[in-house]
Design an enzyme around this catalytic site. Structure first.
Site, PDB file in Angstrom:
ATOM      1  N   LEU A 133      57.111 -97.588  48.281  1.00  0.00           N
ATOM      2  CA  LEU A 133      56.044 -97.400  47.304  1.00  0.00           C
ATOM      3  C   LEU A 133      56.555 -97.934  45.973  1.00  0.00           C
ATOM      4  CD1 LEU A 133      54.808 -93.738  48.026  1.00  0.00           C
ATOM      5  CD2 LEU A 133      53.725 -95.868  48.738  1.00  0.00           C
ATOM      6  N   ASP A 134      55.657 -98.471  45.162  1.00  0.00           N
ATOM      7  CA  ASP A 134      56.048 -98.884  43.821  1.00  0.00           C
ATOM      8  C   ASP A 134      56.645 -97.705  43.065  1.00  0.00           C
ATOM      9  OD1 ASP A 134      55.022-101.412  44.316  1.00  0.00           O
ATOM     10  OD2 ASP A 134      53.058-100.939  43.455  1.00  0.00           O
ATOM     11  N   ARG A 135      57.491 -97.989  42.095  1.00  0.00           N
ATOM     12  CA  ARG A 135      58.149 -96.933  41.326  1.00  0.00           C
ATOM     13  C   ARG A 135      57.132 -95.921  40.774  1.00  0.00           C
ATOM     14  NH1 ARG A 135      62.782 -96.615  37.581  1.00  0.00           N
ATOM     15  NH2 ARG A 135      63.241 -98.834  37.901  1.00  0.00           N
ATOM     16  N   ARG A 234      46.426-102.331  44.085  1.00  0.00           N
ATOM     17  CA  ARG A 234      46.291-102.563  42.645  1.00  0.00           C
ATOM     18  C   ARG A 234      45.546-103.875  42.368  1.00  0.00           C
ATOM     19  NH1 ARG A 234      52.416-101.702  40.777  1.00  0.00           N
ATOM     20  NH2 ARG A 234      51.537-102.312  38.747  1.00  0.00           N
TER      21      ARG A 234
END
Length: 294
Positions: A133-135, A234
């Site tokens: 997962l993205d930060r 996103r």
């Protein structure tokens, strides 16, 4: 006042079997995931010895003791919550702001937290990353504890995963109640992902979306991944004209709670070793809902 410990239940094995089917029968109505969580938490004893292996063989006459107390996780961290663990995999709920893994073992990440937890609890394993997962994205992640499990998950991820869903707060009111975004995603030289309705040499991406609720200024939406590309949700939210709130890369500056409003709330997949279908789900983050109430 300290509460007394709940009593345990003891069962006598009548016929030869293995531990998981025995527990499923003894604890009728209890889910496999819950039973495996009890196993992973050290809540099962066979002839007074703690056993965590679901396939542990049982012989007639053995005594199986089942703790009625909720097993306490030995993993204490403000950055993640342990959701499930067995001898092959671990599932965690990641907070926003921490890397799934880092390029260097000395950089703080979920992997370093898990490796430290395994070492402190004398488990001879390391956390193997199989997806990320993205930060700034929170939610469910699975890590392998063995090379065998890691290889199976990594090489069969699209087949093994049955359902991956996210919830997000979008800027503005999403006009379409539901639909699907299909296009190609590719990074430019600045490592910004952009989409194209025709093949641009990138990877084909499919995202299904559904409007859950909305206010006059924001929308709470569910996104279901058919493919798993970098920054897919996103970019597709941006394509819809309603970017994810708090997105500094693909957003419009709308940041009502000071973080990226994207959370991986559901993950269904087949266990890499047993083949069992596992289902995990976390609540929507409360701050997401508060945005719609303002």
């Amino acid at each position: 006042m300290r509460r007394p410990n709940k009593p345990s239940k003891t069962f006598t094995v009548k016929t030869a079997t293995t531990l998981l089917p025995f527990l499923l029968e003894a604890l009728g109505g209890t889910s496999r995931n819950r039973i495996k969580a009890i196993l992973g938490g050290g809540g099962i004893k066979v002839d007074r010895a703690i056993v965590k292996q679901f396939d542990h063989p049982l012989r007639p006459g053995m005594q199986v003791e089942i703790s009625q107390s909720k097993p306490k996780s030995e993993l204490k961290s403000s950055h993640l919550r342990l959701v499930y663990e067995d001898e092959f995999i671990v599932v965690i709920d990641k907070s926003a702001g921490i890397l799934s893994m880092a390029g260097s073992p000395h950089i703080f990440s979920v992997k370093t937290i898990l490796d430290d937890y395994f070492a402190k609890t004398h488990k001879r394993c390391r956390a193997h990353v199989v997806h990320r997962l993205d930060r700034e994205t929170s939610g469910l992640l699975v890590y392998a504890k063995t090379i065998e499990a890691e290889q199976i998950l990594e090489h069969n991820w699209q087949r093994i995963v049955r359902d991956r869903r996210y919830v997000a707060v979008l800027s503005g009111v999403l006009e379409t109640p539901s639909g699907t975004v299909r296009n190609w995603l590719k990074d430019n030289k600045a490592y910004v992902t952009y989409s194209s309705p025709t093949d641009n040499g990138g990877k084909f991406a499919v995202t299904h979306f559904r409007r859950l609720k909305h206010s006059e200024t924001h929308t709470l939406a569910e996104f279901k991944l058919e493919t798993g590309r970098k920054n897919q949700i996103r970019v597709h939210a941006q394509d819809l004209g309603h970017p994810v709130c708090g997105d500094t890369k693909y957003g419009n500056g709308d940041n009502p709670i000071g973080r990226l409003c994207l959370h991986a709330y559901r993950l269904d997949f087949y266990h890499p070793i047993t083949g069992e279908l596992l289902h995990f789900e976390t609540p929507y983050p409360k701050p997401f809902l508060s945005v719609l109430q303002k």
